[in-house]
Design an enzyme around this catalytic site. Structure first.
Site, mmCIF file in Angstrom:
data_model
loop_
_atom_site.group_PDB
_atom_site.id
_atom_site.type_symbol
_atom_site.label_atom_id
_atom_site.label_comp_id
_atom_site.label_asym_id
_atom_site.label_seq_id
_atom_site.Cartn_x
_atom_site.Cartn_y
_atom_site.Cartn_z
ATOM 1 N N THR A 212 0.864 -1.249 -0.001
ATOM 2 C CA THR A 212 0.074 0.119 0.004
ATOM 3 C C THR A 212 0.940 1.267 0.065
ATOM 4 O O THR A 212 1.977 1.205 0.345
ATOM 5 C CB THR A 212 -1.106 0.141 1.044
ATOM 6 O OG1 THR A 212 -0.165 -0.030 2.368
ATOM 7 C CG2 THR A 212 -2.047 -1.201 1.226
ATOM 8 N N ASN A 214 1.106 4.725 1.458
ATOM 9 C CA ASN A 214 0.644 5.630 2.635
ATOM 10 C C ASN A 214 0.617 7.223 2.275
ATOM 11 O O ASN A 214 1.498 7.605 1.717
ATOM 12 C CB ASN A 214 1.567 5.614 4.033
ATOM 13 C CG ASN A 214 1.080 4.154 4.769
ATOM 14 O OD1 ASN A 214 1.225 3.083 4.000
ATOM 15 N ND2 ASN A 214 0.721 4.588 6.039
ATOM 16 N N GLU A 262 -4.563 5.023 3.087
ATOM 17 C CA GLU A 262 -3.430 4.202 2.222
ATOM 18 C C GLU A 262 -4.087 3.483 1.014
ATOM 19 O O GLU A 262 -5.122 3.124 1.285
ATOM 20 C CB GLU A 262 -2.634 3.000 3.159
ATOM 21 C CG GLU A 262 -3.706 2.212 4.051
ATOM 22 C CD GLU A 262 -2.975 1.270 4.962
ATOM 23 O OE1 GLU A 262 -1.846 1.195 5.038
ATOM 24 O OE2 GLU A 262 -3.726 0.699 5.652
#
Length: 317
Positions: A212, A214, A262
Site C-alpha cells: 500500500t 501511505n 493508504e
C-alpha cells in the site's frame, strides 16, 4: 493566469497601479462546485462579451477560521493551490487572493466597494444569490448592487439546483462525511480528489501481498468517511485503479493518533515512495472492521480489490 495577493488597505499596491477594467466573480468558492462554476463561467462570459478582463476574487484563509468559528472549516474541499487550478481551467485571466485577517473582517460593505472594487477597476461584479461581504456579513448581493451604482454593474446568479436541492459546499461535505462519493461527484461535476505524497508506513501490506501507498496529504483536504473505497490513483501522470482505506487499522492497532489513508494500486509494481499521488474517490465499498486473523484480512482485501476493479471498469465504459 496571473495570481495577485492583496492585503487591505490596497490603495498603494501594485495591483491597483496595474489594474485594467474587468468583470470580477467574487466568493470564497470552497470546492468550486457546480454552483460556483456557474457564477465564474457567467463572469468570464460577460468579460468576453464586453471586452474586459475576466477575473476572480477569493478569500484566504476561510473567514470562519479567522473569526474563531472554524468548526469543520479547518479543512478544505479545495485547498488554495487546488482552487487556483480549478480557476485556471475555468478561464480566469487574473485571480485576486484577498488576505482575510481581522483588519479586513472589520471593513464595511461601502469600504469594500470604494477601496477594493473601484481601485481594481471592476466594471461588473458577478456573485451568487447568497453572497455576503463586509463586517459581520452585513452586505448582501442587493447591497452590492446599490453601492456599485452608477459605475459598477452587479449580476446576481440564481442558485444552481440539482435533485431539488441547492448545490452547496455544505452538501458536498455532508456527502463525503456519509461515504457517498458519487453524490459528491455530482455536486462537484467531477470525482472528489485528495493530493498527497507517498510516505513510508509500517510496510505490513507488502508482507501479505498487498503493498500500500501511505498518503500524506499536501494540504488540509476534507477527509471522507472512514472506510474502504474504489478510487483512481494518479502517479507519474498515469491513472491506476486502486482500493483505498481510510481508518485506524484495528486489526493491528488498538488506537492510532489519527486515521491513516493508504491505497493499494491494483496494477502498479514500481517504487512509489516520495512520489506525488492524487486519489479520486469513486465508490464506497465498506466500513473498516477488525479481523480475527491475517488470513481473514487477506481474503477481504482480495474481495475489495475485485469489487473495486469491477466498479472502476464499469465507470470507464
Amino acid at each position: 493566469m496571473e495570481i495577485i495577493s492583496l492585503h487591505y488597505p490596497i490603495a498603494s499596491s501594485s495591483a491597483v497601479l496595474t489594474a485594467v477594467p474587468k468583470t470580477l466573480a467574487i466568493g470564497h468558492f470552497d470546492g468550486v462546485h457546480r454552483g460556483h462554476q456557474n457564477v465564474i463561467r457567467r463572469a468570464m462570459e460577460a468579460a468576453r462579451a464586453a471586452g474586459l478582463e475576466g477575473a476572480i476574487m477569493t478569500f484566504h484563509p476561510h473567514p470562519k477560521e479567522v473569526l474563531g468559528q472554524s468548526g469543520h472549516y479547518t479543512t478544505s474541499l479545495t485547498p488554495l493551490e487546488e482552487k487556483l487550478e480549478r480557476f485556471r481551467k475555468l478561464g480566469a485571466q487574473t485571480v485576486y487572493i484577498m488576505n482575510f485577517d481581522l483588519t479586513f473582517a472589520g471593513v464595511t460593505p461601502a469600504e469594500f466597494v470604494d477601496f477594493v472594487l473601484r481601485p481594481l477597476q471592476v466594471k461588473k461584479a458577478v456573485v451568487g444569490f447568497d453572497f455576503t461581504f463586509g463586517a459581520k456579513g452585513a452586505g448582501k448581493p442587493e447591497t452590492l448592487w446599490a453601492l456599485g451604482e452608477p459605475d459598477i454593474e452587479v449580476e446576481i446568479v440564481d442558485p444552481f439546483m440539482q435533485g431539488g436541492n441547492k448545490v452547496s459546499s455544505t452538501l458536498v461535505r455532508e456527502a463525503l462525511s456519509e461515504g457517498r462519493p458519487e453524490a459528491a461527484a455530482q455536486l462537484l461535476g467531477e470525482p472528489y480528489l485528495v493530493r498527497g505524497t507517498v510516505v513510508h508506513g509500517e510496510g505490513r501490506g507488502r508482507t501479505i501481498g498487498f503493498p500500500t501507498a501511505n498518503i500524506r496529504q499536501d494540504a488540509a483536504f476534507v477527509v471522507p468517511r472512514m472506510g474502504v473505497y474504489a478510487v483512481i490513483a494518479e502517479v507519474d501522470g498515469e491513472r491506476q485503479p486502486a482500493v483505498l482505506n481510510i481508518g485506524m487499522k484495528p486489526t493491528f492497532h488498538d488506537k492510532l493518533p489519527e486515521p491513516v489513508m493508504e491505497a493499494h494500486l491494483l496494477d502498479y509494481s514500481g517504487d512509489l515512495y516520495g512520489k506525488p499521488i492524487t486519489v479520486r474517490f469513486i465508490a464506497f465499498l465498506r466500513t473498516e472492521k477488525k479481523f480475527g486473523s491475517i488470513d481473514e484480512l487477506i481474503a477481504q482485501i482480495r474481495s475489495d480489490a475485485e469489487q473495486a476493479r469491477s466498479i472502476l471498469a464499469a465507470k470507464n465504459k
